[in-house]
Design a protein around this motif. Structure first.
Motif, PDB file in Angstrom:
ATOM      1  N   PRO A  98       0.816  -1.232   0.000  1.00  0.00           N
ATOM      2  CA  PRO A  98       0.000   0.000   0.000  1.00  0.00           C
ATOM      3  C   PRO A  98       0.840   1.267   0.000  1.00  0.00           C
ATOM      4  N   LEU A  99       1.987   1.219   0.706  1.00  0.00           N
ATOM      5  CA  LEU A  99       2.863   2.381   0.730  1.00  0.00           C
ATOM      6  C   LEU A  99       3.425   2.667  -0.657  1.00  0.00           C
ATOM      7  N   THR A 119       1.999   1.871  -3.435  1.00  0.00           N
ATOM      8  CA  THR A 119       0.886   2.262  -4.314  1.00  0.00           C
ATOM      9  C   THR A 119       0.484   3.715  -4.113  1.00  0.00           C
ATOM     10  N   HIS A 120       0.419   4.155  -2.865  1.00  0.00           N
ATOM     11  CA  HIS A 120      -0.117   5.484  -2.576  1.00  0.00           C
ATOM     12  C   HIS A 120       0.957   6.517  -2.237  1.00  0.00           C
ATOM     13  N   TYR A 121       2.088   6.084  -1.705  1.00  0.00           N
ATOM     14  CA  TYR A 121       3.160   7.015  -1.324  1.00  0.00           C
ATOM     15  C   TYR A 121       4.506   6.491  -1.846  1.00  0.00           C
ATOM     16  N   PRO A 122       4.718   6.545  -3.166  1.00  0.00           N
ATOM     17  CA  PRO A 122       5.913   5.914  -3.752  1.00  0.00           C
ATOM     18  C   PRO A 122       7.237   6.518  -3.281  1.00  0.00           C
TER      19      PRO A 122
END
Length: 340
Positions: free
Chosen positions: A71-72, A74-77
């Motif tokens: 998720p990291l 995906t949303h905070y590359p």
């Protein structure tokens, strides 16, 4: 029996058992399990039980953390990239401090699991389980073989001592610079680049034990040697495609490589050369089996992968040369021959 013969038999037997379990159970990307077993088997001395439990818990936690990285990513590359770079740097320092096996296993978990999670979470969990299975197989076979064939005591004068590098922080940074760009590239096409990330991790570890003038020959030649071994195994398997033939060929070729790695056969290459060649062979041979089962053009796909791995080796060589010219790191870490 010489200690080198014992090491070769242990590595070959362990590789065969790992292949039988990983391919026999049809685990996802089973060749990664064989690579994990190979890394453990090449260390010779098994971990003590307590230390093995600690390493297993840390590795499992890292793998779970790798799934949570999805998720990291995906949303905070950008934070994910910085965090991964920091972990790689710390683990490279850990490897340079003499904990090469643990560092290699953790680096593999940190780099491979998040990328697999981008494809499918169940795939990431399956790969994590398979990697753990490879480590368990390697550890069990190590203990069984050493109990069955205890090594002869080695005179203190003949024991090789690993010398610490002059600039571990620079070597660790150099290794991160080799791994991170390929890891970023893998985010664009995880299914294709996962083996390339494994290859890059091995190259980064290898460059830490080589002088700058050796890097080009070792990285490129070991990649090409791995491709030749993969072709030999593919033709051998085509004689009678079966699990038994697959296990036998993997055991046979691993014995051939291990004999040269522990220097039972005189050669001018380092142990890391042969280890990297075998890992390259596995990451070419394993996907080729999957391509064949899916009805894809095996030779075209293998040629593309081999070209990619050669390009990765050339990139690693260029990184070392540029960084060495900018700021020489001094003496690299000296590696001991596996099995001694």
């Amino acid at each position: 029996m010489h200690n080198g013969d014992r090491a070769v038999l242990r590595i070959g037997f362990g590789t065969a058992i790992a292949a039988l379990v990983c391919f026999g159970l049809a685990l996802p990307m089973p060749h990664l399990g064989c690579i994990m077993a190979w890394i453990v088997l090449c260390q010779g001395k098994p971990l003590p039980i307590k230390k093995g439990i600690v390493v297993g818990i840390v590795l499992m936690a890292t793998m779970i953390g790798g799934v949570l990285m999805v998720p990291l990513l995906t949303h905070y590359p950008l934070p994910a990239l910085l965090f991964t770079g920091l972990l790689l740097y710390l683990l490279m320092l850990m490897g340079l401090a003499g904990k090469g096996t643990q560092a290699m296993l953790l680096i593999t978990a940190v780099t491979i699991i998040p990328i697999a999670g981008l494809i499918e979470q169940s795939l990431a969990i399956g790969i994590a389980q398979m990697m753990g299975l490879g480590i368990i197989i390697g550890t069990v076979v190590n203990r069984f073989a050493l109990a069955l064939f205890p090594p002869h005591p080695t005179p203190a004068a003949a024991t090789k001592v690993s010398l610490p590098p002059d600039s571990p922080h620079q070597l660790a940074l150099r290794a991160v610079l080799i791994v991170l760009p390929v890891w970023l590239l893998a985010l664009s096409n995880p299914a294709f680049y996962i083996p390339a990330v494994m290859k890059t991790v091995m190259l980064a570890q290898q460059t830490n034990t080589l002088a700058a003038k050796q890097v080009g020959r070792e990285l490129v030649f070991s990649t090409l040697m791995g491709a030749v071994l993969a072709v030999v195994m593919w033709f051998g398997l085509s004689i009678w495609p079966s699990l038994l033939m697959l296990v036998l060929w993997l055991a046979l070729v691993s014995l051939w490589v291990a004999r040269r790695m522990v220097r039972l056969v005189a050669n001018r290459f380092t142990p890391s050369f042969w280890s990297n060649a075998w890992v390259t062979c596995l990451i070419l041979f394993g996907p080729a089996i999957q391509d064949s089962a899916a009805g894809k053009d095996v030779w075209l796909a293998s040629a593309m992968r081999c070209s990619l791995y050669v390009a990765v080796a050339l990139y690693g060589w260029a990184c070392v040369v540029i960084i060495e010219r900018w700021h020489p790191s001094g003496q690299p870490a000296v590696e001991a021959t596996p099995g001694e």
